[in-house]
Design a protein around this motif. Sequence first.
Motif, PDB file in Angstrom:
ATOM      1  N   THR A  17       0.448  -1.011   0.041  1.00  0.00           N
ATOM      2  CA  THR A  17       0.038  -0.092  -0.047  1.00  0.00           C
ATOM      3  C   THR A  17       1.033   1.600  -0.013  1.00  0.00           C
ATOM      4  N   THR A  19       1.109   4.981   0.730  1.00  0.00           N
ATOM      5  CA  THR A  19       0.759   6.142   1.377  1.00  0.00           C
ATOM      6  C   THR A  19       0.826   7.776   0.886  1.00  0.00           C
ATOM      7  N   GLU A  29       3.483   2.196   3.893  1.00  0.00           N
ATOM      8  CA  GLU A  29       2.341   2.778   5.181  1.00  0.00           C
ATOM      9  C   GLU A  29       3.882   1.958   6.362  1.00  0.00           C
TER      10      GLU A  29
END
Length: 442
Positions: A17, A19, A29
């Motif tokens: 992911t 961010t 992340e």
Amino acid sequence: MTMFYKWGAGRHPDHPTVTHAHDEYLVTESGAELIDAAAGAAVVNFGHSLEGVDEVMARQADRVGYVSTSYFTTPAVESLADTLASMAPGSLNNAFLSNSGSEAVETAIKLARDYHVARGDHARETVIGRWQSYHGATLGALSASGNTGRRTTYKPLLRNWPKIPPAYPYRWPHEGTPTEQAVAAAAELERLIRQEGPETVAAFIAEPVSGSSIPAAHPHPAYYEEVRRICDEYGVLFIADEVMVGFGRTGRLFACDHFDVVPDLMALGKGIAAGYAPISATMVRDRVVEALEDADQPFYHGHTFSGNPVSSAVADHVLELYTPALLEGVRERGDRLAAGLESLAESPIVGEVRQIGLQIGIELVADRETKAPFDPDAEVRTRVFDRTFENGVYVYPGGGSVDGHRGDHLMLAPPLNSSDAALDRIAGATVEAVDHVADRYI
């Protein structure tokens, strides 16, 4: 591979992911920073922190965020169309705006058909493509594509349009000088047009420089000189797919500029807004538009978000950055990155390193002498990709370049304004990954 997003099911286990992002870096992340050596998918030409985009979006959204282009226009759309016309070569003075590269190609295919119908050539419906090409995910664009892996499942739904071999000098069987080889390869198009019947052929579509299917492969200029001559002789429209390689990626504004050839239609995307908004364009020569106008032939085509004012304003802002100085910098950065990869010429698993501007293709082979590809089950490209990822660099792997099934390669296509430090890290991580795989698994 693209993932599905399902409510309550969590994320894809193999997809980190992201961010936030800045410059050439993606930040996950967990706090890890990855150098984006593929500019996403050769999209983020100015990195992940381009100044002023947020202000352009807010200002345009405050004025008007959406109108139906079936009945209205906006200053943002008019300005972008003028900008594109001023940048495009020759008489490609007319822009049809859509949302993705696939849609830009679909638009070109439908325009080619309309052009011939307007001229009374109702039998012209065939679009000739090339094997190992990729023009988009929609059914028309996929019908014109020669990427076997992407086509196989949907083959029953596709038009059975014919293909010629790719412009792939590393694997050309033709003899002679580069010019003679190029002319011989282009002759495949003339033979196929005659075989199909010229009166049935509407268009020929090609990436002037190959994108992700055979990254950075490009022929001697004589190839496209012949393509242009052949298309003109047989009344066939030439569609240039510049979705990936346009807007400075190859060190020229458009890839076709390397060959001094002007296509009849040109599909653009990706770098047009550098990833900050979904938008694409099909540029059309005056004579094509004039044929439709003379015959009063309406072009029944469009998408809900075609010519979106916010996306158009963002694209207009981004296009200001494609200056001669930037293009010169792209060529210099490409040379620097290529220099950092020079040791790959001695690698037992590298057949060729191709470079044009800031697009580099690294072809991985099982035998350098015979150019034999690896067995796909060896997953060589995946192993190299995984190792570069471990080294903090995201590259673009691919396969099927040889025959649609075999053939491993990597593409490097970092942001056009990448720093020297980032380019050196990309080169170092890639060389280490290739060497690691060669030593460990081969």
